[in-house]
Design an enzyme around this catalytic site. Structure first.
Site, mmCIF file in Angstrom:
data_model
loop_
_atom_site.group_PDB
_atom_site.id
_atom_site.type_symbol
_atom_site.label_atom_id
_atom_site.label_comp_id
_atom_site.label_asym_id
_atom_site.label_seq_id
_atom_site.Cartn_x
_atom_site.Cartn_y
_atom_site.Cartn_z
ATOM 1 N N LYS A 148 12.392 -9.782 -27.485
ATOM 2 C CA LYS A 148 12.723 -11.060 -26.856
ATOM 3 C C LYS A 148 11.469 -11.669 -26.267
ATOM 4 C CE LYS A 148 14.868 -11.316 -22.786
ATOM 5 N NZ LYS A 148 15.945 -11.229 -21.775
ATOM 6 N N GLU B 240 27.540 -28.967 4.949
ATOM 7 C CA GLU B 240 27.210 -27.904 5.901
ATOM 8 C C GLU B 240 28.394 -26.949 6.060
ATOM 9 O OE1 GLU B 240 25.863 -29.343 9.666
ATOM 10 O OE2 GLU B 240 24.127 -30.389 8.822
ATOM 11 N N ARG C 72 15.492 -12.906 -10.821
ATOM 12 C CA ARG C 72 14.532 -13.077 -11.922
ATOM 13 C C ARG C 72 13.248 -13.744 -11.454
ATOM 14 N NH1 ARG C 72 18.765 -15.805 -16.004
ATOM 15 N NH2 ARG C 72 19.582 -16.455 -13.970
ATOM 16 N N GLN C 73 13.242 -14.193 -10.203
ATOM 17 C CA GLN C 73 12.030 -14.802 -9.640
ATOM 18 C C GLN C 73 11.395 -13.822 -8.645
ATOM 19 O OE1 GLN C 73 12.118 -19.056 -8.685
ATOM 20 N NE2 GLN C 73 14.270 -19.079 -9.297
ATOM 21 N N HIS D 119 17.551 -6.738 -11.231
ATOM 22 C CA HIS D 119 16.829 -7.129 -12.445
ATOM 23 C C HIS D 119 15.572 -6.293 -12.649
ATOM 24 C CE1 HIS D 119 16.124 -9.794 -15.782
ATOM 25 N NE2 HIS D 119 14.934 -10.137 -15.337
ATOM 26 N N ASP E 260 29.439 -33.251 4.601
ATOM 27 C CA ASP E 260 28.057 -33.317 4.112
ATOM 28 C C ASP E 260 27.593 -32.014 3.486
ATOM 29 O OD1 ASP E 260 27.844 -31.709 6.317
ATOM 30 O OD2 ASP E 260 26.286 -32.881 7.321
ATOM 31 N N ARG F 13 9.906 -14.948 -23.963
ATOM 32 C CA ARG F 13 10.254 -16.023 -23.038
ATOM 33 C C ARG F 13 9.085 -17.000 -22.896
ATOM 34 N NH1 ARG F 13 13.836 -16.795 -18.802
ATOM 35 N NH2 ARG F 13 14.589 -14.649 -18.946
#
Length: 300
Positions: free
Chosen positions: A192, A36, A93-94, A127, A34, A194
């Site tokens: 750049k 795990e 990146r979060q 990052h 499963d 986003r």
């Protein structure tokens, strides 16, 4: 000292162990039908300084769970200290909440790293330079830039025909550091943008001088699309040769194919993320970060 590695850090962990003159301790890693995972550290670690090497590239969630279990196994079985060597920190990146209702995902991962027993973290080219501030434990933030500088010197690319290029304005600090290592090599950047809703990126223009040889420098390559767009802009602006240096080879989607078929002449990455044979391509060269990790562990 005992060194263990997760399934996403096996090759690098072995190289680090060799650099320290010790063997890589065995880990029993079982995956149930499963999905795990079950982890057992197969060595006596009571009152030992334990090092766990595990990157968190794709599959990110699976690799993070394995890391958490490795950390818990070390802590639960009497380790004196637990250093988590996480060459690539997934979810980096979060690190901010960009829209109402979003989770601050990187902080969730960091909290889990700390709760499961890490006493120190070693990572590469986060990052954001503010990432270490999210931890409450000691963080050693290493960089691949010295490796890139050595490679640029080895190739004889320190001349008036070469310029360092950041693929976005956010990478200017990184570019400045590498320029200093190379005696003040000239720098430029590609703009750049986003879309925060879709996550799509477009490269739209150059801020600075384009020279015959352009060396793009970034912290990671994900889909490769932004790099290809940047290289196209540089070639159209007069560059005759474009090479890429990036620390983390995330290589999502069709990145290897995109990069191989692009105008980029050479792609240099490191082994912070293990690159399987299925994702290797002719233009790719992988540099190892084992030596700086060994130095960081020896220095404590």
């Amino acid at each position: 000292m005992k060194i263990f590695s997760g399934s996403a850090g096996r090759q690098l962990g072995s190289a680090v162990a060799r650099g320290l003159g010790i063997g890589l301790s065995e880990v029993e890693h079982h995956v149930f039908p499963d999905g795990e995972q079950r982890i057992q550290l197969r060595d006596d670690i009571v009152d030992q300084d334990v090092v766990i090497v595990q990157s968190t590239g794709m599959p990110t969630d699976q690799n993070y769970i394995e890391l958490f279990l490795l950390l818990d196994g070390a802590t639960r079985n009497g380790a004196k200290s637990v250093t988590a060597v996480i060459p690539y920190v997934g979810y980096s990146r979060q690190d901010h909440v960009f829209r109402t209702g979003e989770a601050r995902s990187l902080e969730v991962m960091i909290n889990a790293i700390e709760v499961n027993g890490a006493t120190r973290v070693i990572g590469f080219d986060f990052h954001s330079i503010k990432t270490p501030e999210l931890f409450t434990l000691p963080v050693t933030h290493l960089s691949a830039l010295p490796l890139f500088a050595a490679e640029i010197k080895k190739n004889g690319w320190i001349d008036n025909d070469t310029v360092l290029v950041s693929p976005d304005m956010g990478g200017l600090r990184r570019l400045s550091q590498l320029s200093e290592m190379l005696g003040g090599m000239e720098t430029t950047s590609v703009e750049k943008n986003r879309d925060l809703t879709t996550g799509n990126i477009d490269a739209s223009g150059v801020h600075g001088t384009i020279k015959k040889r352009c060396l793009i420098v970034d912290d990671m390559i994900s889909s490769g699309k932004t790099i290809v767009q940047a290289a196209k802009i540089l070639i159209e602006g007069g560059a005759e040769e474009v090479s890429l240096f990036a620390t983390h080879a995330v290589f999502s989607e069709d990145a290897p194919k995109i990069l191989q078929e692009s105008a980029v002449k050479k792609v240099f990455v490191t082994d912070t993320i293990s690159v399987p044979e299925s994702k290797r391509f002719e233009k790719l060269e992988v540099l190892s970060v084992a030596e700086p990790i060994v130095s960081a562990l020896i220095q404590g």
